[in-house]
Design an enzyme around this catalytic site. Structure first.
Site, PDB file in Angstrom:
ATOM      1  N   MET A   1       0.835  -1.221   0.000  1.00 55.00           N
ATOM      2  CA  MET A   1       0.000   0.000   0.000  1.00 55.00           C
ATOM      3  C   MET A   1       0.865   1.265   0.000  1.00 55.00           C
ATOM      4  SD  MET A   1      -2.666  -1.427   2.858  1.00 55.00           S
ATOM      5  CE  MET A   1      -1.334  -2.082   3.876  1.00 55.00           C
TER       6      MET A   1
ATOM      7  N   GLN B   1     -11.149   2.769   0.057  1.00 52.56           N
ATOM      8  CA  GLN B   1     -10.838   4.075   0.645  1.00 52.56           C
ATOM      9  C   GLN B   1     -11.689   5.173   0.023  1.00 52.56           C
ATOM     10  OE1 GLN B   1      -6.634   4.381  -0.140  1.00 52.56           O
ATOM     11  NE2 GLN B   1      -6.049   3.606   1.881  1.00 52.56           N
TER      12      GLN B   1
ATOM     13  N   THR C   1       2.075   1.587   5.902  1.00 53.95           N
ATOM     14  CA  THR C   1       1.370   2.724   5.328  1.00 53.95           C
ATOM     15  C   THR C   1       0.816   3.569   6.463  1.00 53.95           C
ATOM     16  OG1 THR C   1      -0.612   3.381   4.072  1.00 53.95           O
ATOM     17  CG2 THR C   1      -0.666   1.233   5.093  1.00 53.95           C
ATOM     18  N   ASN C   2       0.673   4.853   6.254  1.00 52.56           N
ATOM     19  CA  ASN C   2       0.109   5.732   7.278  1.00 52.56           C
ATOM     20  C   ASN C   2      -1.416   5.672   7.298  1.00 52.56           C
ATOM     21  OD1 ASN C   2       2.295   7.792   8.539  1.00 52.56           O
ATOM     22  ND2 ASN C   2       2.892   7.272   6.462  1.00 52.56           N
ATOM     23  N   THR C   3      -2.049   5.799   6.138  1.00 49.56           N
ATOM     24  CA  THR C   3      -3.504   5.928   6.072  1.00 49.56           C
ATOM     25  C   THR C   3      -4.230   4.770   6.739  1.00 49.56           C
ATOM     26  OG1 THR C   3      -3.405   7.243   4.042  1.00 49.56           O
ATOM     27  CG2 THR C   3      -5.481   6.129   4.512  1.00 49.56           C
TER      28      THR C   3
ATOM     29  N   CYS D   1       2.826  10.081   4.692  1.00 49.31           N
ATOM     30  CA  CYS D   1       2.487   9.094   3.667  1.00 49.31           C
ATOM     31  C   CYS D   1       3.794   8.420   3.294  1.00 49.31           C
ATOM     32  CB  CYS D   1       1.847   9.747   2.451  1.00 49.31           C
ATOM     33  SG  CYS D   1       1.679   8.614   1.050  1.00 49.31           S
ATOM     34  N   THR D   2       3.796   7.105   3.238  1.00 46.11           N
ATOM     35  CA  THR D   2       5.051   6.378   3.060  1.00 46.11           C
ATOM     36  C   THR D   2       5.657   6.549   1.676  1.00 46.11           C
ATOM     37  OG1 THR D   2       3.743   4.375   2.605  1.00 46.11           O
ATOM     38  CG2 THR D   2       4.616   4.648   4.832  1.00 46.11           C
ATOM     39  N   GLU D   3       4.888   7.121   0.726  1.00 45.50           N
ATOM     40  CA  GLU D   3       5.442   7.361  -0.616  1.00 45.50           C
ATOM     41  C   GLU D   3       6.112   8.718  -0.777  1.00 45.50           C
ATOM     42  OE1 GLU D   3       3.017   3.939  -0.997  1.00 45.50           O
ATOM     43  OE2 GLU D   3       2.351   5.913  -0.334  1.00 45.50           O
TER      44      GLU D   3
END
Length: 232
Positions: free
Chosen positions: A10, A52, A83-85, A197-199
């Site tokens: 994710m 989501q 993932t953060n979300t 956000c991990t991206e």
């Protein structure tokens, strides 16, 4: 060494970073040819993304809980959600298994607290920036004053995450847009920026910014190793 259970995919772009950082950290800590004991269950992100944006968090939670169960059954000693979300349902996931969950916000907040920073700006998906599951934890448990970009800037950040970064697309113009937003937040009083956000770390680095940034991907992955190497 404890076995790390990673819920990944994710996106897989940032899950790749988790695997790399975790193994680099183990080698730094233990030397020689040591690497991490870990399991990763990677979900289909298209399914998660659909839930989501439909607001169907119950179905998304079910997918995440199922992933956690698989990791526990496979021998993981604790869970890391890459993932953060999806920490929106961290409580439900943790309650569904008998092993601990290492929350992504905690190592970041501890680092910020150590640096004596009080007012931070949070960048992430619109879900993370607008809802309270992340900001609330930072404020209630660590006393941080958390600000977010305005609605227009939130949409820019969100769209770049889903339309580019999650697909491995790195765009120079998008980087400029992020840096303009970061500069605005700095001018509005932010002492530091959280890459929630991990991206985001795929696009922006500390060297690009004139304000301290906290990369949740790296901090979370490194804290997973530190926890894995503790006795209890």
């Amino acid at each position: 060494m404890k076995t790390i259970g990673l819920i990944g995919g994710m996106s897989w772009e940032s899950s790749l970073l988790y695997y790399q950082i975790i193994n680099q950290r183990v080698r730094e800590k233990l030397g020689e040819h040591h690497s991490a004991k870990c399991l990763m269950y990677s979900v289909d992100f298209q399914e998660i993304k659909t839930y989501q944006h439909q607001g169907d968090w119950d179905k998304a939670t079910k997918v995440m809980m199922d992933a956690a169960h698989k990791l526990e059954s496979g021998g993981s000693d604790f869970i890391v959600i890459c993932t953060n979300t999806m920490h929106k349902m961290a409580k439900e996931i943790e309650e569904s298994v008998s092993i601990p969950l290492l929350h992504i916000a905690d190592p970041t907040a501890k680092e910020i607290f150590k640096d004596r920073i009080k007012k931070v700006a949070l960048l992430g998906t619109e879900f993370t920036m607008q809802q309270d599951f992340y900001k609330g934890r930072l404020n209630e448990q660590f006393g941080l004053n958390v600000m977010v970009p305005n609605e227009t800037d939130q949409k820019v950040i969100h769209d770049i995450i889903y339309q580019e970064l999650c697909l491995g697309i790195i765009n120079k113009e998008s980087k400029k847009s992020y840096l303009k937003i970061i500069n605005r937040l700095h001018q509005e009083g932010a002492e530091a920026i959280i890459f929630g956000c991990t991206e985001i770390t795929l696009l922006i680095k500390q060297d690009d910014c004139n304000i301290p940034v906290y990369d949740t991907t790296r901090l979370h992955a490194e804290s997973a190793v530190d926890f894995a190497l503790t006795e209890n």
